[in-house]
Write a protein that holds these residues in place. Structure first.
Motif, PDB file in Angstrom:
ATOM      1  N   ALA A 173       3.744 -34.599 -26.944  1.00 44.45           N
ATOM      2  CA  ALA A 173       2.289 -34.329 -26.400  1.00 44.45           C
ATOM      3  C   ALA A 173       2.535 -33.621 -24.817  1.00 44.45           C
ATOM      4  N   GLU A 174       3.396 -34.341 -24.278  1.00 44.81           N
ATOM      5  CA  GLU A 174       3.729 -33.826 -23.004  1.00 44.81           C
ATOM      6  C   GLU A 174       4.465 -32.829 -22.826  1.00 44.81           C
ATOM      7  N   ASP A 175       4.993 -32.087 -23.705  1.00 40.48           N
ATOM      8  CA  ASP A 175       5.811 -30.799 -23.721  1.00 40.48           C
ATOM      9  C   ASP A 175       4.698 -29.707 -23.558  1.00 40.48           C
ATOM     10  N   PRO A 176       4.702 -28.963 -22.596  1.00 40.08           N
ATOM     11  CA  PRO A 176       3.567 -28.013 -22.332  1.00 40.08           C
ATOM     12  C   PRO A 176       3.915 -26.745 -23.155  1.00 40.08           C
ATOM     13  N   LYS A 177       5.055 -26.454 -23.700  1.00 37.26           N
ATOM     14  CA  LYS A 177       5.503 -25.131 -24.277  1.00 37.26           C
ATOM     15  C   LYS A 177       5.200 -25.636 -25.975  1.00 37.26           C
ATOM     16  N   ASP A 178       4.807 -26.962 -26.241  1.00 39.68           N
ATOM     17  CA  ASP A 178       4.678 -27.057 -27.801  1.00 39.68           C
ATOM     18  C   ASP A 178       3.292 -26.781 -27.975  1.00 39.68           C
ATOM     19  N   GLU A 179       3.223 -25.689 -28.853  1.00 43.58           N
ATOM     20  CA  GLU A 179       1.682 -25.351 -29.283  1.00 43.58           C
ATOM     21  C   GLU A 179       0.918 -26.246 -30.249  1.00 43.58           C
ATOM     22  N   ALA A 180       1.802 -26.942 -31.070  1.00 45.09           N
ATOM     23  CA  ALA A 180       1.188 -27.816 -32.134  1.00 45.09           C
ATOM     24  C   ALA A 180       0.583 -28.937 -31.621  1.00 45.09           C
ATOM     25  N   VAL A 181       0.858 -29.374 -30.658  1.00 37.10           N
ATOM     26  CA  VAL A 181       0.091 -30.639 -30.046  1.00 37.10           C
ATOM     27  C   VAL A 181      -0.450 -30.319 -28.761  1.00 37.10           C
ATOM     28  N   GLU A 182      -1.753 -30.847 -28.759  1.00 33.54           N
ATOM     29  CA  GLU A 182      -2.593 -30.578 -27.413  1.00 33.54           C
ATOM     30  C   GLU A 182      -2.231 -31.276 -26.301  1.00 33.54           C
ATOM     31  N   THR A 183      -1.646 -30.717 -25.283  1.00 28.93           N
ATOM     32  CA  THR A 183      -1.139 -31.315 -24.155  1.00 28.93           C
ATOM     33  C   THR A 183      -2.211 -31.797 -23.276  1.00 28.93           C
ATOM     34  N   PRO A 184      -2.082 -33.052 -22.867  1.00 30.65           N
ATOM     35  CA  PRO A 184      -2.963 -33.510 -21.677  1.00 30.65           C
ATOM     36  C   PRO A 184      -3.074 -32.743 -20.338  1.00 30.65           C
ATOM     37  N   ARG A 236       8.479 -40.553 -29.361  1.00 29.39           N
ATOM     38  CA  ARG A 236       8.515 -39.154 -30.055  1.00 29.39           C
ATOM     39  C   ARG A 236       7.160 -38.133 -29.962  1.00 29.39           C
ATOM     40  N   PHE A 237       6.026 -38.899 -30.384  1.00 30.71           N
ATOM     41  CA  PHE A 237       4.838 -38.132 -30.429  1.00 30.71           C
ATOM     42  C   PHE A 237       4.523 -38.146 -29.058  1.00 30.71           C
ATOM     43  N   LYS A 238       4.650 -38.853 -27.948  1.00 30.63           N
ATOM     44  CA  LYS A 238       4.351 -38.860 -26.739  1.00 30.63           C
ATOM     45  C   LYS A 238       5.202 -37.622 -25.956  1.00 30.63           C
ATOM     46  N   SER A 239       6.459 -37.702 -26.005  1.00 30.18           N
ATOM     47  CA  SER A 239       7.103 -36.482 -25.533  1.00 30.18           C
ATOM     48  C   SER A 239       6.703 -35.217 -26.199  1.00 30.18           C
TER      49      SER A 239
END
Length: 142
Positions: free
Chosen positions: A107-118, A102-105
């Protein structure tokens, strides 16, 4: 023989051995956590439900012990305890992997601003967006 040592050096230096060692160390530590969960958290309530029965001592005696003769018994209680350990370990690993995924997905969602995308996911998302724009422009031109 020299090729063997070169191959081993490449294996050790490129991180495969280090990754494997880290996995073994984390697995050992996780094993300790699971053992405590099983023995100190899960089995005591189960023991209460079964009226204080200690599974480890449950056995079916085929031949009683006598003078100079050892007891022959099928220790089914220990099998039950190991099976319960296995189910709890499998469930715990399932839950941990589910949370990690869940955390990985996220982080991989470019539209999610809360988590820094790799960076690699961000670049792939930009390429995908540009291809969609290009396809839209090509369809308008037809």
């Amino acid at each position: 023989m020299k090729n063997f040592f070169t191959e081993f050096k490449n294996f050790a230096v490129k991180g495969n051995m280090i990754d494997m060692a880290i996995g073994i160390i984390i697995g050992t530590a996780f094993n300790n956590v699971v053992n405590v969960i099983v023995k100190k958290v899960a089995l005591p309530p189960l023991s209460l439900l079964t009226d204080g029965v200690n599974f480890r001592n449950k056995k079916y005696v085929l031949r009683e012990a006598s003078e100079g003769v050892e007891e022959v018994a099928i220790a089914y209680g220990e099998l039950i305890e190991v099976f319960i350990d296995f189910v709890i370990i499998a469930f715990t690993i399932f839950v941990v992997i589910k949370v990690m995924n869940r955390f990985k997905s996220k982080a991989e969602d470019p539209k999610d601003e809360a988590v820094e995308t790799p960076k690699n996911i961000e670049l792939l998302a930009n390429i995908e967006r540009l291809l969609e724009e290009q396809n839209t422009l090509l369809k308008k031109g037809e």
